[in-house]
Design a protein around this motif. Structure first.
Motif, PDB file in Angstrom:
ATOM      1  N   ASN A  91      12.290  42.772  27.534  1.00 50.47           N
ATOM      2  CA  ASN A  91      13.159  43.571  28.408  1.00 50.47           C
ATOM      3  C   ASN A  91      13.919  44.631  27.611  1.00 50.47           C
ATOM      4  O   ASN A  91      14.127  45.742  28.093  1.00 50.47           O
ATOM      5  CB  ASN A  91      14.157  42.662  29.135  1.00 50.47           C
ATOM      6  CG  ASN A  91      13.442  41.685  30.061  1.00 50.47           C
ATOM      7  OD1 ASN A  91      12.238  41.839  30.332  1.00 50.47           O
ATOM      8  ND2 ASN A  91      14.158  40.687  30.544  1.00 50.47           N
ATOM      9  N   MET A  92      14.315  44.235  26.426  1.00 49.11           N
ATOM     10  CA  MET A  92      14.986  45.210  25.558  1.00 49.11           C
ATOM     11  C   MET A  92      14.021  46.328  25.180  1.00 49.11           C
ATOM     12  O   MET A  92      14.373  47.499  25.172  1.00 49.11           O
ATOM     13  CB  MET A  92      15.462  44.521  24.269  1.00 49.11           C
ATOM     14  CG  MET A  92      16.796  43.835  24.400  1.00 49.11           C
ATOM     15  SD  MET A  92      18.114  45.072  24.486  1.00 49.11           S
ATOM     16  CE  MET A  92      19.466  44.032  25.006  1.00 49.11           C
ATOM     17  N   PHE A  93      12.797  45.942  24.847  1.00 52.14           N
ATOM     18  CA  PHE A  93      11.844  46.938  24.348  1.00 52.14           C
ATOM     19  C   PHE A  93      11.477  47.972  25.399  1.00 52.14           C
ATOM     20  O   PHE A  93      11.200  49.116  25.067  1.00 52.14           O
ATOM     21  CB  PHE A  93      10.586  46.252  23.784  1.00 52.14           C
ATOM     22  CG  PHE A  93      10.706  45.984  22.316  1.00 52.14           C
ATOM     23  CD1 PHE A  93      10.660  47.044  21.405  1.00 52.14           C
ATOM     24  CD2 PHE A  93      10.885  44.699  21.825  1.00 52.14           C
ATOM     25  CE1 PHE A  93      10.795  46.810  20.050  1.00 52.14           C
ATOM     26  CE2 PHE A  93      11.025  44.466  20.463  1.00 52.14           C
ATOM     27  CZ  PHE A  93      10.979  45.520  19.574  1.00 52.14           C
ATOM     28  N   THR A  94      11.490  47.600  26.663  1.00 52.91           N
ATOM     29  CA  THR A  94      11.097  48.576  27.682  1.00 52.91           C
ATOM     30  C   THR A  94      12.030  49.779  27.726  1.00 52.91           C
ATOM     31  O   THR A  94      11.660  50.840  28.164  1.00 52.91           O
ATOM     32  CB  THR A  94      11.059  47.956  29.100  1.00 52.91           C
ATOM     33  OG1 THR A  94      12.336  47.393  29.366  1.00 52.91           O
ATOM     34  CG2 THR A  94       9.988  46.897  29.214  1.00 52.91           C
ATOM     35  N   MET A  95      13.247  49.560  27.284  1.00 52.54           N
ATOM     36  CA  MET A  95      14.153  50.720  27.316  1.00 52.54           C
ATOM     37  C   MET A  95      14.402  51.263  25.919  1.00 52.54           C
ATOM     38  O   MET A  95      15.162  52.196  25.723  1.00 52.54           O
ATOM     39  CB  MET A  95      15.473  50.349  27.960  1.00 52.54           C
ATOM     40  CG  MET A  95      16.091  49.225  27.228  1.00 52.54           C
ATOM     41  SD  MET A  95      17.725  48.896  27.838  1.00 52.54           S
ATOM     42  CE  MET A  95      18.097  47.508  26.807  1.00 52.54           C
ATOM     43  N   MET A  96      13.712  50.679  24.929  1.00 52.92           N
ATOM     44  CA  MET A  96      13.921  51.077  23.547  1.00 52.92           C
ATOM     45  C   MET A  96      13.505  52.526  23.302  1.00 52.92           C
ATOM     46  O   MET A  96      14.118  53.229  22.504  1.00 52.92           O
ATOM     47  CB  MET A  96      13.111  50.148  22.639  1.00 52.92           C
ATOM     48  CG  MET A  96      13.728  49.897  21.305  1.00 52.92           C
ATOM     49  SD  MET A  96      15.307  49.043  21.424  1.00 52.92           S
ATOM     50  CE  MET A  96      14.879  47.468  20.708  1.00 52.92           C
ATOM     51  N   ASN A  97      12.439  52.970  23.971  1.00 55.92           N
ATOM     52  CA  ASN A  97      11.988  54.344  23.748  1.00 55.92           C
ATOM     53  C   ASN A  97      13.083  55.348  24.069  1.00 55.92           C
ATOM     54  O   ASN A  97      13.338  56.272  23.298  1.00 55.92           O
ATOM     55  CB  ASN A  97      10.741  54.639  24.586  1.00 55.92           C
ATOM     56  CG  ASN A  97       9.494  54.007  23.982  1.00 55.92           C
ATOM     57  OD1 ASN A  97       9.426  53.804  22.772  1.00 55.92           O
ATOM     58  ND2 ASN A  97       8.520  53.686  24.814  1.00 55.92           N
ATOM     59  N   ALA A  98      13.754  55.141  25.209  1.00 50.84           N
ATOM     60  CA  ALA A  98      14.824  56.067  25.583  1.00 50.84           C
ATOM     61  C   ALA A  98      15.984  55.962  24.593  1.00 50.84           C
ATOM     62  O   ALA A  98      16.554  56.970  24.170  1.00 50.84           O
ATOM     63  CB  ALA A  98      15.299  55.788  26.999  1.00 50.84           C
TER      64      ALA A  98
END
Lengths: 608, 608
Positions: free
Chosen positions: A291-298
């Motif tokens: 879940n953390m990684f899904t927003m890591m790009n932003a």
């Protein structure tokens, strides 16, 4: 005190002339429906953001550095003078929800516009910009993974800026290695959990901006497996909230202390102690890392923006000083009526200035390109286009984070150098840019971690497919300008470097199959090489647009000529770093495989 | 808090095994007569210096940074807690006169020993080390240019440390460009002068260590020609001194303020206001700039030492942290009994550590080599030897100053990076090294000015003669190791780079004849190239000594093997920067010759 003028002309150049973002966004029903893909509207937003950054945020930048944040005995934190008032204006003007979904009260603007405005906020006041920045991260996590109930209760107030959010990952013994965190969650039997543990380095972790702070916390649910597969994500509000959204009693989370840091002093970096605090599961159990990684790009692009924003303002002030400061006599004299000439007359000073300019302009193009790709990834109707954009984002996000923050720091250092001794004096403000820029290379995954992510996960584990996607775009551009006399030389260098990176990838890949340490040894140099391929690609692209504009007789103010000259500087003076990198990558990991005794390590650490 | 262990083993390796300094010094009657060329004595001195640095200075380093210096309304300055007491111990132990002439109460030790001890003082406490450092500069100027009367009155007390000295050059409008200073001197008619003006950035300019401070001040005597040819050097004591050396009334010089700086906070950087202060001419009228330059080599090497000393302590602490910090699991596991492995297990972390090590060890060799050459220049009985040494010192001093401070700053930054987030937190002390190291690149002539001095004055104006002197030494070494299988590869790279720098010099020289801007454009890259040629030379030299020792069965503790491995790292990973520099130098100044409109400069600055 440093000055700042938002680079609106350049932002618009990249957005409309290079990326044709308005056209691209119009093809996405989400933005078309929100009526936010309109160039006039985007311009208005950027111009308004420029005014806010220049007039409201810049004057607070030195104040924030000097005063820092102050914690009282109860754990309450007071932010520097003016910070709260600026935030209140900011949220009242709707900025906190700029690219948030209208469903939650947001403006529904494209991410690419939000990234443009964030550059300006960062330039003007990096420490301040982190409060809404972190909040935006919490918004993204909740949108992607929160239950309907959590979303309905928390998102409107995060979007309106009435409450802010944080991300609580790091613990004293666990930074890069989140798999070993100790913060634990115990079910309360009523659907909520009791969270206990200590989190450190929590940016914007406590402050006086808002009545509530919504912490997103990684913790291990009792009985979960060891390592990253046993970590879950929880929402822990500072004050409990009833079903109607009304604030109730204080939750069991308190700011234990604030860190004393090298820079970004205006932002509160908190130690947060969770003592049986009530938390709510976000997403599935044990999927916290995903879940953390899904927003890591932003979030990582956001950190890269700090390199861009700080490099830009440092560059601008170095230019101003170099025009103003008179030292020595240039041959021929430039201001013969004075005893000395402005130091901008000397090529070496311009070398430092142009380094800042060439990296900043390419960085801006990269940032907006990736932000538009994020928009495409999330909102394009064509699945193939979404996939293509997602691949590009995945590949280049670690590059944007590391390359832009490394370059931003170096620009700040070189711009400080232009000031001579005055650059070392606090009152001039240049040394604050250096101190503030330093953290970008460290947090949100150190730049070494970015490099390992790029080379390991994004290139080697993927069999080079994402890299091939970029290579195709490079090839197309090289072919497009092949007959263009002015651009041939650059295109040639770009084409060769793209070929070289394919070769280097194979070389490393083969070595790494025998010994995984070989990838680790090459990663940082490899990322910088990739950064140069990307910037070279963007410089050829920008030079092509500039050249076309000049040919069309549109260069009234010399803007396009300056682009061409900066492109030349980039290829003459910065791009040759690839020659060094190619050599160091080829040298492999052998020279790093030293006898550990030289560091005072016992022969066999395993027995220690 | 950071730890520090003086690198005595490495200092002795360079001094005796690489440079054979004891032998060289014994051939100089001055040191032989003073009985100070003895290895046992030099060892004792270095060991005692190590203890002083580790035990007395290191514990005050963070204190000095936090407290800074405080000025009261009368202009009196209080130094940080413990600073004065440490200075008193220092001077009572005779350190202030370590390499001073016994004629003035000094110990008559070789300069090379003094440089070794200064590295340790700087590592342990850079800000503190500057008080005796500046004093040493004033000593050198007075020895070289002071009248018998001035020498007799002031030197014994400066040597004993009872009084300290400063160098007052910079003014608000005049840094690099001392030719435009405005501080003026008017004859009092009694052999003394009245000095009036404002000097800024005066390190150790005011403090509470001693009863008197002896300022050496550049000023323009009324009626003197404009520019550097009209500047004279004056001695201006804080308190007037009678013929017996007794302190009398306060002189007309006062500390107007202290600068707030990025670092070296424990050193008082003073604005000094001279208001008709009584001064005494040092050397001839209008020869002030020349007089300053005669001691510039020592002062610039001293600044280079700040890069060395700060890089060394930052490196040491990064090693300690990398052994201690457990994150992620290396394949194969290194400490399987723990949840994670020490981060030193990862090649990329060792890359950062080895960068610090390779640059520090080569820097140490360069510093001691130049210091021994200064001894030779001043004290060798053979005039040809003196000339040869003087040429080497002249050529390589700007390289030592700029290359060592650039590298030292970069080591500090990379060592901080090893700490991850903790590196950004003040308590760990790593960020102080970065802030303290930053000034070395700026003061004592910015690193750009060093580069112009090297390329313009030391190489081109000299017709390449001094460069040829170094080239001969390189050639001899390359030939010496030509049959050595283990060293051939390095020697080959060194030889090629030495050939390449000759070519680059010619290329630049030819272009510069057409356009002087071409030298200015190339200078900084040229200096770094020269730095690598020098370090490559020293690494081959050190590797040869190490290899011989290994072959002789003398490597019991792995010291020599570590030298060979560090040499390999240097050639594999750092030396390839020459490939980049060669390309950027060849690209010339064309890309810097931009339309100044891009910086917002009016078309014709001359009309502005």
């Amino acid at each position: 005190m440093p000055s700042y003028k938002a680079p609106l002309r350049d932002l618009k150049f990249v957005m409309y002339e290079v990326l044709k973002a308005d056209k691209a966004l119009s093809a996405m029903p989400y933005y078309a429906g929100n009526e936010t893909a309109d160039a006039d509207l985007m311009d208005q937003v950027m111009e308004e953001a420029a005014r806010f950054a220049e007039n409201e945020l810049l004057p607070l930048n030195a104040v924030g550095d000097q005063e820092g944040c102050v914690r009282d005995a109860q754990g309450n934190v007071t932010t520097p003078t003016g910070f709260k008032a600026a935030y209140t204006k900011f949220r009242q003007a709707g900025w906190t929800g700029l690219d948030a979904d209208p469903k939650w009260g947001g403006q529904g603007m494209p991410h690419v516009v939000n990234i443009a405005t964030s550059e300006m906020n960062i330039s003007a006041n990096t420490a301040w910009s982190m409060y809404p920045g972190l909040s935006h991260g919490a918004y993204s996590a909740l949108v992607a993974h929160g239950s309907d109930e959590l979303q309905a209760l928390y998102l409107p107030k995060i979007v309106s800026g009435e409450w802010t959010g944080t991300m609580c990952l790091t613990e004293p013994h666990a930074g890069t290695d989140l798999g070993i965190i100790r913060t634990k969650a115990v079910s309360n039997g009523d659907g909520s959990y009791a969270i206990s543990g200590t989190k450190i380095f929590i940016s914007a972790g406590e402050h006086d901006f808002t009545d509530n702070i919504i912490h997103l916390v990684l913790a291990r649910l009792e009985g979960s497996p060891e390592g990253t597969k046993g970590i879950s994500l929880f929402l822990v509000p500072k004050f409990l909230v009833d079903a109607s959204g009304k604030i109730g009693e204080r939750n069991g989370v308190v700011c234990g202390s604030l860190e004393h840091k090298m820079g970004i002093n205006g932002n509160a970096t908190a130690v947060l102690n969770f003592d049986g605090a009530t938390g709510y599961l976000v997403g599935e159990i044990n999927k916290g890392m995903n879940n953390m990684f899904t927003m890591m790009n932003a979030a990582r692009l956001g950190t890269g923006m700090q390199g861009l924003g700080l490099g830009e303002i440092a560059y601008q002030n170095a230019v101003a000083y170099a025009k103003d400061r008179l030292q020595m006599r240039h041959e021929p004299r430039v201001t013969p009526s004075e005893k000395a000439d402005p130091i901008i007359s000397y090529p070496d000073v311009r070398r430092m200035l142009l380094t800042g300019r060439a990296y900043s302009e390419a960085g801006r193009a990269m940032a907006l390109w990736l932000a538009l790709s994020l928009d495409t990834e999330h909102h394009h109707p064509d699945e193939a286009k979404r996939k293509e954009a997602a691949d590009l984002v995945a590949l280049l996000t670690p590059v944007a984070k590391a390359f832009m923050t490394d370059n931003g720091f170096n620009i700040a250092v070189q711009s400080q150098q232009v000031f001579g001794g005055h650059g070392y004096i606090r009152e001039w403000g240049m040394e604050q840019f250096v101190r503030d820029a330093r953290i970008g290379m460290i947090y949100e995954g150190t730049n070494s971690i970015q490099a390992l992510d790029l080379l390991g996960r994004k290139v080697l584990m993927d069999g080079g497919k994402k890299l091939q996607g970029l290579a195709s775009q490079v090839e197309a551009l090289v072919n497009e300008v092949a007959d263009d006399e002015e651009l041939q030389g650059y295109a040639d260098q770009l084409g060769k470097a793209a070929g070289q990176i394919a070769t280097l990838t194979m070389v490393i890949g083969q070595k790494a199959m025998q010994n995984p340490d070989e990838a680790n040894a090459a990663a940082v140099d490899y990322l910088r090489y990739m950064g140069h391929v990307t910037y070279a690609f963007l410089w050829v692209k920008m030079a092509k647009v500039a050249l076309d504009a000049i040919k069309a007789g549109k260069d009234k103010d010399g803007f396009y000529k300056a682009k061409l000259q900066t492109a030349k500087f980039y290829f003459d003076k910065l791009f040759p770093e690839t020659k060094m990198l190619s050599a160091t990558i080829k040298a492999g990991g052998e020279s790093l495989d030293v006898d550990m005794g030289m560091f005072g390590v016992e022969k066999d650490m395993a027995t220690a």
